[in-house]
Design a protein around this motif. Structure first.
Motif, mmCIF file in Angstrom:
data_model
loop_
_atom_site.group_PDB
_atom_site.id
_atom_site.type_symbol
_atom_site.label_atom_id
_atom_site.label_comp_id
_atom_site.label_asym_id
_atom_site.label_seq_id
_atom_site.Cartn_x
_atom_site.Cartn_y
_atom_site.Cartn_z
ATOM 1 N N UNK A 79 0.809 -1.232 0.000
ATOM 2 C CA UNK A 79 0.000 0.000 0.000
ATOM 3 C C UNK A 79 0.832 1.269 0.000
ATOM 4 N N UNK A 80 2.014 1.255 0.629
ATOM 5 C CA UNK A 80 2.846 2.451 0.637
ATOM 6 C C UNK A 80 3.372 2.758 -0.758
ATOM 7 N N UNK A 81 3.722 1.727 -1.521
ATOM 8 C CA UNK A 81 4.186 1.961 -2.884
ATOM 9 C C UNK A 81 3.049 2.488 -3.761
ATOM 10 N N UNK A 82 1.836 1.987 -3.544
ATOM 11 C CA UNK A 82 0.693 2.479 -4.326
ATOM 12 C C UNK A 82 0.387 3.919 -3.957
ATOM 13 N N UNK A 83 0.459 4.260 -2.680
ATOM 14 C CA UNK A 83 0.290 5.663 -2.260
ATOM 15 C C UNK A 83 1.302 6.558 -2.965
ATOM 16 N N UNK A 130 -6.400 -3.830 -5.778
ATOM 17 C CA UNK A 130 -7.586 -3.046 -6.133
ATOM 18 C C UNK A 130 -7.961 -2.100 -4.995
ATOM 19 N N UNK A 131 -7.948 -2.614 -3.768
ATOM 20 C CA UNK A 131 -8.280 -1.765 -2.625
ATOM 21 C C UNK A 131 -7.221 -0.682 -2.422
ATOM 22 N N UNK A 132 -5.953 -1.052 -2.559
ATOM 23 C CA UNK A 132 -4.884 -0.066 -2.362
ATOM 24 C C UNK A 132 -5.025 1.099 -3.338
ATOM 25 N N UNK A 133 -5.307 0.805 -4.613
ATOM 26 C CA UNK A 133 -5.431 1.879 -5.590
ATOM 27 C C UNK A 133 -6.669 2.724 -5.323
ATOM 28 N N UNK A 173 -14.853 -10.221 -4.255
ATOM 29 C CA UNK A 173 -14.539 -9.143 -3.329
ATOM 30 C C UNK A 173 -14.368 -7.822 -4.051
ATOM 31 N N UNK A 174 -13.754 -7.854 -5.228
ATOM 32 C CA UNK A 174 -13.600 -6.634 -6.016
ATOM 33 C C UNK A 174 -14.957 -6.093 -6.438
ATOM 34 N N UNK A 175 -15.876 -6.975 -6.805
ATOM 35 C CA UNK A 175 -17.206 -6.496 -7.216
ATOM 36 C C UNK A 175 -17.945 -5.848 -6.050
ATOM 37 N N UNK A 176 -17.829 -6.413 -4.860
ATOM 38 C CA UNK A 176 -18.422 -5.770 -3.692
ATOM 39 C C UNK A 176 -17.775 -4.430 -3.405
#
Length: 266
Positions: A79-83, A130-133, A173-176
């Motif tokens: 997540x830090x790299x995506x941030x 997907x959540x991180x982005x 999970x991505x669809x939710x």
């Protein structure tokens, strides 16, 4: 690698730099995959600025030389790299108009044969990026006047397919995530959608189509009688990122040759 500019010795037309900075900026995470690279080509051909991201800078070099996109290495599981990636996109100037997470993997095993560490890896490769982005991009987009976030599901999340338990769980999970986030940000100008492909001819799927018999079996699963091509998915991805699709949000759209909705003729 920085954005590839005008070749040395060629003068830019007056105002061209300003015009370029005003072009929409899109972030594509997973840009070196079959669908990701097709999407980068489509976006840059339309005049958009693109920041293409993949796990290693070396893997991005050929795409940058071909399309003129900016590049940055990013491990989408972190997540830090995506941030930092999304922050870098904003440093390129202008608002972030679109962000697509096309990172993913394929694991075909029944649940009783799937080791716990394999299941965690499927989540790490699919749901978590997907959540991180989404987490990194949504806040910046709403402060910048809106934008479009595109995630990648699968027909396996919409149709029960044998031996797809792990990947189906991650993609469901991505669809939710898409539906909840679309509701959260709808009033803030941020649209969130997903595409749900069937089997597409990409390097990642090569082992599933590597023999004539395997390819024939995969084609027979799809009512249209063939597997998909990367640009068929990228075409719709580009449309969903475009402001022209400003009335589309919260959708998980099948691009799957009918796999998720129809019974294939045997």
């Amino acid at each position: 690698m920085p954005h590839l500019g005008t070749p040395e010795g060629i003068q830019k037309a007056p105002g061209s730099e300003q015009k370029h900075m005003e072009a929409p900026l899109h972030l594509v995470l997973g840009a070196t995959g079959g669908i990701g690279s097709s999407l980068v080509r489509r976006l840059t051909a339309s005049g958009a600025r693109v920041l293409a991201a993949a796990r290693t800078e070396e893997s991005l070099q050929a795409l940058a030389q071909e399309t003129g996109c900016s590049t940055r290495a990013c491990d989408a599981r972190d997540p830090e790299q995506v941030d930092a990636l999304v922050a870098h996109a904003q440093e390129l100037g202008g608002s972030l108009a679109g962000a697509a997470c096309l990172v993913g993997s394929i694991l075909l095993k029944p649940a009783h044969s799937t080791r716990p560490e394999e299941f965690r890896e499927v989540l790490d490769q699919n749901l978590l990026p997907a959540f991180h982005l989404l987490r990194a991009a949504a806040g910046r987009m709403q402060r910048g006047g809106g934008g479009s976030i595109l995630l990648m599901s699968s027909a396996a999340a919409q149709q029960g397919l044998p031996n797809h338990e792990a990947i189906a769980a991650a993609k469901a999970g991505i669809e939710g995530l898409v539906r909840s986030a679309a509701a959260t940000y709808a009033g803030k100008g941020v649209r969130v959608n997903a595409l749900a492909p069937g089997l597409v001819r990409t390097p990642m799927s090569a082992r599933l189509t590597g023999s004539p018999a395997a390819l024939a079996a995969s084609e027979a699963m799809h009512p249209l009688g063939r597997i998909g091509e990367p640009d068929e998915v990228a075409r719709l991805a580009a449309l969903l990122l475009d402001p022209a699709s400003s009335w589309i949000t919260g959708q998980c759209i099948g691009v799957d040759g009918g796999l998720s909705q129809l019974v294939a003729k045997r």
